[in-house]
Design a protein around this motif. Structure first.
Motif, short mmCIF file in Angstrom:
data_model
loop_
_atom_site.label_atom_id
_atom_site.label_comp_id
_atom_site.label_asym_id
_atom_site.label_seq_id
_atom_site.Cartn_x
_atom_site.Cartn_y
_atom_site.Cartn_z
N GLY A 42 5.09 8.65 -1.36
CA GLY A 42 5.30 8.29 -2.39
C GLY A 42 5.06 6.95 -2.96
N ILE A 43 4.68 5.90 -2.04
CA ILE A 43 4.77 4.59 -2.27
C ILE A 43 3.40 3.97 -2.44
CG2 ILE A 43 5.80 2.69 -1.97
CD1 ILE A 43 7.88 3.41 -0.25
N LYS A 44 3.24 3.38 -3.58
CA LYS A 44 1.77 1.80 -3.43
C LYS A 44 1.95 1.21 -4.40
CE LYS A 44 -3.23 2.20 -2.96
NZ LYS A 44 -4.40 2.93 -3.51
N LYS A 45 2.55 0.10 -3.67
CA LYS A 45 3.15 -1.60 -5.01
C LYS A 45 1.91 -2.06 -4.63
CE LYS A 45 7.51 -3.64 -5.58
NZ LYS A 45 8.59 -4.16 -5.41
N GLY A 52 -4.73 -6.92 -5.28
CA GLY A 52 -5.31 -5.51 -4.58
C GLY A 52 -4.60 -4.97 -2.98
N ILE A 53 -3.96 -5.95 -2.78
CA ILE A 53 -3.03 -5.47 -1.20
C ILE A 53 -1.96 -5.16 -1.72
CG2 ILE A 53 -1.89 -6.27 0.87
CD1 ILE A 53 -5.12 -6.71 0.06
N TYR A 54 -1.36 -3.77 -1.12
CA TYR A 54 -0.14 -3.05 -1.33
C TYR A 54 0.89 -3.00 -0.30
CZ TYR A 54 -3.03 -1.69 -5.15
OH TYR A 54 -4.83 -1.76 -5.84
N GLN A 55 2.02 -2.83 -0.40
CA GLN A 55 2.87 -1.85 0.58
C GLN A 55 2.97 -0.43 0.09
OE1 GLN A 55 6.30 -3.70 -1.13
NE2 GLN A 55 6.75 -4.97 -0.62
N GLU A 59 2.22 7.57 4.12
CA GLU A 59 0.54 8.61 4.21
C GLU A 59 -0.60 7.71 2.91
OE1 GLU A 59 2.77 8.78 -0.03
OE2 GLU A 59 3.92 8.53 2.44
N ASN A 60 -0.25 6.76 2.26
CA ASN A 60 -1.22 6.31 2.54
C ASN A 60 -1.08 4.67 3.15
OD1 ASN A 60 -0.69 7.18 -0.65
ND2 ASN A 60 1.03 5.97 -1.26
N ILE A 61 -1.25 4.88 3.59
CA ILE A 61 -1.18 3.75 4.95
C ILE A 61 -2.45 4.40 5.80
CG2 ILE A 61 -0.36 3.33 7.43
CD1 ILE A 61 0.24 0.95 5.22
N ALA A 208 6.06 -9.02 2.66
CA ALA A 208 6.53 -8.06 3.82
C ALA A 208 8.77 -8.18 3.73
CB ALA A 208 6.79 -8.98 5.06
N GLU A 209 8.96 -8.83 2.38
CA GLU A 209 10.08 -9.07 2.11
C GLU A 209 11.33 -9.62 3.46
OE1 GLU A 209 11.40 -5.52 1.07
OE2 GLU A 209 9.98 -4.84 -1.04
#
Length: 324
Positions: A42-45, A52-55, A59-61, A208-209
């Motif tokens: 459930g991550i879309k950060k 407009g760019i997310y971690q 499932e979201n990828i 990318a931390e």
């Protein structure tokens, strides 16, 4: 008033004529979209410095990968954000690592999308450097063993292309050797052949931390002042059987792109990096530039300089513009 016989403006007088004589073309087929896969559900950060760019969790990828494929973009390149980091970056070469699981998920749901994987250690090490640390610096030859293991794990998971970005000496040869020995002779290597120690990477390191916890990467990434060295680096990768050559960053290094295009006959990739993306987004948000036009002009400039392919965070936007 005297005019020369040839008038250049004749070939600029309307859009159809301009299209007919256009020398450089940007196509959807030229684009590669970077994606950041994060451990969890459930991550879309959204990355604050990269609108407009997310971690995203897997499932979201996969959902975004399907969107990318439907836009006609042929490939994505994956970067991983593991659950745990350690000194040896073990998630990078684990068979159940974040990237390995992401590859399998994309290939199961969007099998025709080409999956490229970044092969490096910085996203997986707790110190943020691109390899094994000994005496305060990255040990080149020990790191080669881990990079080779990482590339092989990506191949086994179903990657279509592996892309080493670490800038260790000899890494293309080490990866080619292990792939060939394990039945992956036909898997291409897209080498970050010329990668500079650039300030343009700042937003990526947030995404990318992977910010180094001490020192910097100037002992293994290239000095931005150097041009001839880029030819030496690329020549070594050609000798080690790289299938693609890459220049990173692109915008401040168009001369390097042109140099490599004139010297080598391998497909040439430009990485339109995070800082280049963020500058356009920030200026457009302020109303200082026409963001869409500057985006397209920037990508076209990379093509004109010699790039065959462009890795860019603008890929989805650019694809929509090109489809208009």
């Amino acid at each position: 008033m005297y005019f020369p016989e040839y008038r250049a403006r004749r070939l600029r007088r309307n859009e159809n004529i301009r299209r007919m004589v256009r020398e450089t073309h940007l196509r959807v087929d030229d684009l590669i979209y970077p994606m950041f896969s994060a451990f969890g559900k459930g991550i879309k950060k959204e990355i604050p410095s990269m609108p407009g760019i997310y971690q995203q969790s897997i499932e979201n990828i996969v959902a975004e990968a399907r969107e990318v494929y439907e836009l006609g973009i042929p490939a994505v390149i994956l970067f991983g954000i593991p659950e745990c980091k350690d000194a040896m970056g073990q998630d990078a070469y684990s068979e159940t690592g974040i990237i390995q699981e992401t590859i399998r998920a994309i290939k199961a749901e969007v099998p025709e999308l080409t999956v490229i994987t970044d092969v490096c250690m910085c996203e997986y090490t707790d110190h943020g450097h691109c390899g094994v640390i000994k005496d305060g610096d990255v040990d080149n030859d020990e790191t080669l063993k881990l990079l080779a293991a990482e590339a092989l794990s990506h191949a086994r998971a179903g990657a279509d292309i592996v892309a080493p970005s670490d800038m260790m000496d000899g890494r293309v040869a080490a990866i080619r050797e292990i792939l060939d020995a394990n039945g992956f002779k036909n898997l291409p290597v897209m080498s970050y052949a010329v990668k500079y120690a650039s300030a343009y990477y700042g937003p990526f390191r947030d995404a990318a931390e992977s910010t180094p916890q001490f020192g910097d990467r100037r002992s293994y990434q290239m000095d931005p002042a150097n041009r001839v060295e880029a030819l030496r680096e690329a020549e070594l990768d050609v000798q080690e059987c790289a299938d693609f050559l890459m220049v990173k960053p692109a915008l401040a290094y168009l001369d390097i792109l042109r140099d490599l295009k004139e010297r080598f006959n391998l497909p040439l990739v430009a990485y339109n990096v995070s800082g280049e993306y963020s500058m356009i987004k920030a200026a457009a948000a302020k109303g200082w530039i026409d963001g869409e036009r500057v985006m397209m002009e920037t990508l076209l400039g990379m093509k004109r300089a010699g790039a065959d392919l462009i890795i860019t965070y603008h890929a989805k936007e650019a694809a929509r513009v090109l489809k208009k």
